[in-house]
Design a protein around this motif. Structure first.
Motif, short mmCIF file in Angstrom:
data_model
loop_
_atom_site.label_atom_id
_atom_site.label_comp_id
_atom_site.label_asym_id
_atom_site.label_seq_id
_atom_site.Cartn_x
_atom_site.Cartn_y
_atom_site.Cartn_z
N TYR A 117 1.26 -1.35 -0.23
CA TYR A 117 0.13 0.15 0.17
C TYR A 117 0.83 1.58 -0.18
N LEU A 137 2.40 1.82 -3.60
CA LEU A 137 1.27 2.41 -4.46
C LEU A 137 0.55 3.60 -4.06
N ARG A 138 0.77 3.58 -2.83
CA ARG A 138 0.17 5.16 -2.53
C ARG A 138 0.99 6.82 -2.20
N GLY A 170 -1.13 3.12 5.43
CA GLY A 170 -2.32 3.13 5.45
C GLY A 170 -2.47 2.13 6.86
#
Length: 153
Positions: free
Chosen positions: A72, A75-76, A80
């Motif tokens: 996560y 990707l971001r 998260g």
């Protein structure tokens, strides 16, 4: 022993929720106590081999969610799940096993969504950047899943 261990788990989950809401962290000692209590319960109910298997399941669950956390972030570019949440999921895995994780996550997610909905209805502004402690919802998921597995409700 099962009722006493569940009562202690409820107390530990309440402490976890309180600390996470107030300070935004899940302390390692709470995760350790939940894991230790789960191992003790398994040892008393079954044997050393079952306790070792439960520990292994918790470790696998923790590793999987740690990898998801890393993916996560890749990707971001933002985190998260906190490491406390990952450690909690590993400790919770000792209690509910791999087969209980989907129900735990479903309960946690639905209660978090209900809370967000209530916040939205009450007029609180929420954005994609709004941070919210997920520990209390994970704790609720653990309690519901554990009660369902142990007592069938």
């Amino acid at each position: 022993m099962a009722i006493l261990s569940f009562a202690l788990l409820c107390a530990l989950c309440a402490v976890l929720a309180w600390i996470d809401i107030r300070h935004g962290i899940i302390p390692d000692w709470v995760n350790g106590a939940i894991a230790g209590l789960g191992l003790l319960r398994m040892f008393m109910a079954a044997d050393f081999v079952a306790s070792l298997a439960a520990f292994g399941e918790g470790a696998v669950i923790g590793a999987v969610f740690w990898l998801l956390r890393r993916l996560y972030f890749a990707l971001r570019g933002i985190q998260g799940l906190g490491l406390g949440d990952i450690k909690f999921l590993a400790a919770a895995g000792i209690w509910v096993g791999i087969e209980g994780v989907p129900m735990l996550l479903l309960v946690a997610t639905l209660t978090a969504l209900a809370c967000v909905g209530a916040m939205q209805v009450s007029g609180r502004a929420l954005t994609a950047q709004t941070a919210m402690s997920f520990g209390p919802f994970l704790a609720a998921g653990l309690l519901v899943t554990s009660a369902f597995q142990q007592y069938g409700f």
